[in-house]
Design an enzyme around this catalytic site. Sequence first.
Site, PDB file in Angstrom:
ATOM      1  N   HIS A 135     -20.282  98.358  60.763  1.00 33.87           N
ATOM      2  CA  HIS A 135     -20.462  97.428  61.871  1.00 33.87           C
ATOM      3  C   HIS A 135     -20.731  98.215  63.148  1.00 33.87           C
ATOM      4  CE1 HIS A 135     -18.098  95.928  65.392  1.00 33.87           C
ATOM      5  NE2 HIS A 135     -18.724  94.796  65.143  1.00 33.87           N
ATOM      6  N   LYS A 179     -28.435  88.552  64.234  1.00 41.46           N
ATOM      7  CA  LYS A 179     -27.215  88.025  64.860  1.00 41.46           C
ATOM      8  C   LYS A 179     -27.448  86.546  65.115  1.00 41.46           C
ATOM      9  CE  LYS A 179     -24.060  89.520  65.776  1.00 41.46           C
ATOM     10  NZ  LYS A 179     -22.742  89.543  65.164  1.00 41.46           N
TER      11      LYS A 179
HETATM   12  O1  GKR Z   1     -22.683  92.624  70.243  1.00 44.94           O
HETATM   13  O2  GKR Z   1     -22.903  90.466  70.339  1.00 44.94           O
HETATM   14  C1  GKR Z   1     -22.580  91.491  69.758  1.00 44.94           C
HETATM   15  C2  GKR Z   1     -22.076  91.402  68.336  1.00 44.94           C
HETATM   16  O3  GKR Z   1     -21.886  90.074  67.983  1.00 44.94           O
HETATM   17  C3  GKR Z   1     -20.812  92.190  68.178  1.00 44.94           C
HETATM   18  O4  GKR Z   1     -19.904  91.861  69.168  1.00 44.94           O
HETATM   19  C4  GKR Z   1     -20.182  92.001  66.836  1.00 44.94           C
HETATM   20  O5  GKR Z   1     -18.933  92.632  66.844  1.00 44.94           O
HETATM   21  O6  GKR Z   1     -22.074  93.236  65.992  1.00 44.94           O
HETATM   22  C5  GKR Z   1     -20.905  92.640  65.719  1.00 44.94           C
HETATM   23  C6  GKR Z   1     -20.885  91.907  64.413  1.00 44.94           C
HETATM   24  O7  GKR Z   1     -21.544  92.332  63.492  1.00 44.94           O
HETATM   25  O8  GKR Z   1     -20.160  90.932  64.256  1.00 44.94           O
HETATM   26 MG    MG Z   2     -20.714  90.969  62.069  1.00 40.59          MG
END
Ligand code: GKR
Ligand code: MG
Length: 432
Positions: free
Chosen positions: A330, A202
């Site tokens: 996702h 991420k």
């Molecule tokens: O949990 O911070 C998080 C992610 O960024 C999530 O909100 C996203 O929706 O995991 C997700 C993604 O793949 O974009």
């Molecule tokens: Mg994503």
Amino acid sequence: MTTSHAIRHVRVTPIAFRDPPLLNAAGIHEPWALRSIIEIETDSGLVGINESYGDQPMLEALAKAAPALQGLSPWSLNEMETRVSALVKPPAKASEFLGVGAQISLAPGTHVSKNVAKVVSAFEVAMMDLQGQLANAPVVDLLGGAARDRVPFSAYLFYKYAEHIEKPYAPDPWGEALTPEQLVAQARRMIDGYGFQSIKLKAGALPPAQEAAGILALAKAFPGKPLRIDPNANWSVATSLKIVEQLRGVLEYYEDPAPGLDGMAAVARECEVPLATNMVVTDFDEFRRNAERGCPVKIVLSDHHYWGGLRATQRLSTLCSTFGLGLSMHSNSHLGISLVAMTHLCASVPLLNYACDTHYPWQDEEIVEGGRLRFEQGSLRVPPGPGLGATLDRTALARLHDNYLHCGIRNRDDLAQMKKYDPSFTGIQPRF
Ligand code: GKR
Ligand code: MG
């Protein structure tokens, strides 16, 4: 005398569980993540269960739609969908439609425009759990049977702080991850614990060059493991192209580097790595728009929680095959019922080209009897037993509901949380 299996009651229990201070494009995770636990009970006393979003607008939509299920057969999924669509209308005002802050697109599941799809999915899974109990068959069989016996997941790495600013509980065991060395240590710990065979980072949180250095360190530490990076559209097209050049030969796919379908199309024109998304193809209408543009996005990261359920995701899979696109999944912060539902679904979908995302390692609670689910070499087997093959742990449900009552959070807001650390943080995207 015949027994009636008509639905007589729907119970929705909001819960909250510990969530680490994970950094993302919108800001940072709050100390508590919200979910809802759905129970659908029949006249005969059977209970079908499910897990979905737990933010306030979703709880309101579920409450509004629940009466529609009264008297319905657990097999009547199409009728359920018709009734839910009539009761849960998309919001009329644009401001309502836009939802909370910058994270609407980062976490499409929190977007109120998806309320119908989210509620249909929430009820569909619980009704299929009932169907499975009635037919003595696992959900995967109701979906057409298993195309694979285990479903692969990836190590989902985050940059993170060691502790939440409010210090609401003891620090998590993962520690800080802000440097390439700390990121590699996080990956090692996660792979040792779960056996994951691929890695997702991420991104969109630290300056892009630092995040590229993180990926290169992972490539060196884990040769041969497929790698992905997901900045959640927090990079301009120019930054996206610069970074992918630095990562030449390293990425399996490039997830949501730049904002919007236009941004993704501009990146796709200059970049050989296939683009994946959970931000610009999030429903069937957006699928059509991507197709009309010649499919700049090559991999759709679905999520049954907001795509309209397990059967809708199967329909998406057929479309992906038709258009020559890849498919994977996702994830947002979740517990075991969501994971089990995802496992049934992914086992049934012939087209699943990549290991799925899951936030599961970041959670330390469980809501199903038997405790935390066990991965084998990064994969989960479909649980044996009828329906979802999972039973609600009522002691855990009561404890996590109590967390909800006391945590003070009613809507996920990573931007407001980040402002506590850095009042000048705006969350405006793309930041880099
Ligand atoms: O949990 O911070 C998080 C992610 O960024 C999530 O909100 C996203 O929706 O995991 C997700 C993604 O793949 O974009
Ligand atoms: Mg994503």
